[in-house]
Structure formats: C-alpha cells, structure tokens
Enzyme design. Structure first.
Site, PDB file in Angstrom:
ATOM      1  N   CYS A  18       0.823  -1.203   0.000  1.00 39.13           N
ATOM      2  CA  CYS A  18       0.000   0.000   0.000  1.00 39.13           C
ATOM      3  C   CYS A  18       0.864   1.264   0.000  1.00 39.13           C
ATOM      4  O   CYS A  18       1.615   1.498  -0.936  1.00 39.13           O
ATOM      5  CB  CYS A  18      -0.971  -0.054   1.185  1.00 39.13           C
ATOM      6  SG  CYS A  18      -2.446   0.958   0.995  1.00 39.13           S
ATOM      7  N   HIS A  19       0.806   2.079   1.062  1.00 32.34           N
ATOM      8  CA  HIS A  19       1.596   3.314   1.149  1.00 32.34           C
ATOM      9  C   HIS A  19       2.993   3.081   1.720  1.00 32.34           C
ATOM     10  O   HIS A  19       3.796   4.005   1.770  1.00 32.34           O
ATOM     11  CB  HIS A  19       0.865   4.352   2.015  1.00 32.34           C
ATOM     12  CG  HIS A  19      -0.357   4.927   1.379  1.00 32.34           C
ATOM     13  ND1 HIS A  19      -1.548   4.253   1.320  1.00 32.34           N
ATOM     14  CD2 HIS A  19      -0.558   6.115   0.751  1.00 32.34           C
ATOM     15  CE1 HIS A  19      -2.455   5.013   0.706  1.00 32.34           C
ATOM     16  NE2 HIS A  19      -1.876   6.144   0.347  1.00 32.34           N
TER      17      HIS A  19
END
Length: 178
Positions: free
Chosen positions: A108-109
C-alpha cells in the site's frame, strides 16, 4: 520457515489488516514475527481512518538492527509510512535490510519509507496508486499489479497495492522469506 521477521510500524496509523494478515501468514509458515516501532509500548492500528486494536511493541528501532532478523515487512496505512519516513532511525533500519541483502515486503503506502531510504532506484514495484509518481521520481518502475516480486537488486522486494491484494501479498512474502 524458522525465521524471525521484523514488522516495522509507527506508533499509530498502521492499516490493521496489512499488519495482522502478513503476521498470521508468517506465523502459519513457522516464522516468528516481531513488532518494531519508533517508541516502546503499544501501537494503534486503524481500519482506514477509524481506530482499531492496539498491539504490543517487541522492540524499538534503537534496540535492534537488521542483523537480528531474516526479513522485514512494512505494512501500509497513509499515516504510518508518512511518519516513519521522518524518523532517521526507522529509515536506516529499513535501508539496512537492502544493505545486507535480506528480503523486504511492503504494501500500500509503505513504499514511502523505501523512497526515503533511497532503495527503490532500478527496482520494479507496485503500491497504492497515488504513490506511483513518487516511486517513478525515485527511480523505480511502477506496475499496476496485485503483487510484484523484484529480484533485480541486492534483495528480494515484494510489493502490493492494497488490502484486496493481501492473499497474493502474504503468499509472495512467505515465499520470499523462505
């Protein structure tokens, strides 16, 4: 897998499912997950923007080094890697796994921390779509796939986009850790 795997997270802001699902996968494969953070005590998990459960920290980044582990998992959540990339010890801890050729998995991030560590140059990765420009600007090749396993560097680097990719991410992560 008789391996000890570090999970590096900020004191708050980690996307809970991106911590708990890979954690379970490592345990089910016979590994020992350890929660590492920038401060002792508890970390606060989140379900997107809502507070979820808390988790006990096993060690702080000041107390351990990549030599203590066989691999690293970087869960996502927006606030989690955004905080980690501002803490020099956390960035150095993550970079250390690349320096010694140990596998790293980020979802994800989480690649924000890897951008700060300057370890994505020349690597093929994926992430939450909003990071693609950041990753390209840092020298990575970004692909929109559920999981990317890059062996074109000093270590295996496993990346995924989002919680929907967790099944593929967990399998590729466990495979990379051997």
């Amino acid at each position: 897998m008789d391996k000890t795997i570090a999970f590096l997270v900020a004191p708050e802001g980690v996307e809970q499912v991106e911590l708990t699902e890979p954690w379970k996968a490592v345990k089910q494969a016979g590994g020992t997950p350890k929660l590492v953070s920038t401060s002792a005590g508890q970390v606060q998990g989140f379900n997107h923007l809502d507070k979820a459960d808390t988790f006990a920290v096993d060690a702080t980044v000041e107390e351990v080094s990549p030599a203590d582990f066989d691999g690293l998992v970087l869960p996502g959540g927006v606030a989690n890697p955004d905080f980690l990339r501002t803490v020099p010890q956390a960035v150095a801890f993550a970079k250390g796994f690349f320096d010694v050729g140990k596998p790293v998995a980020a979802i994800c991030h989480a690649p924000w921390t890897l951008i700060e560590a300057d370890v994505v140059r020349g690597r093929t990765v994926t992430s939450w779509p909003s990071l693609q420009t950041d990753l390209r600007n840092a020298g990575a090749t970004w692909e929109d796939r559920e999981v990317v396993v890059c062996t074109g560097g000093p270590n295996k680097l496993v990346t995924s986009r989002k919680p929907d990719d967790l099944k593929a991410f967990c399998q590729a992560t466990v495979d990379a850790f051997g």
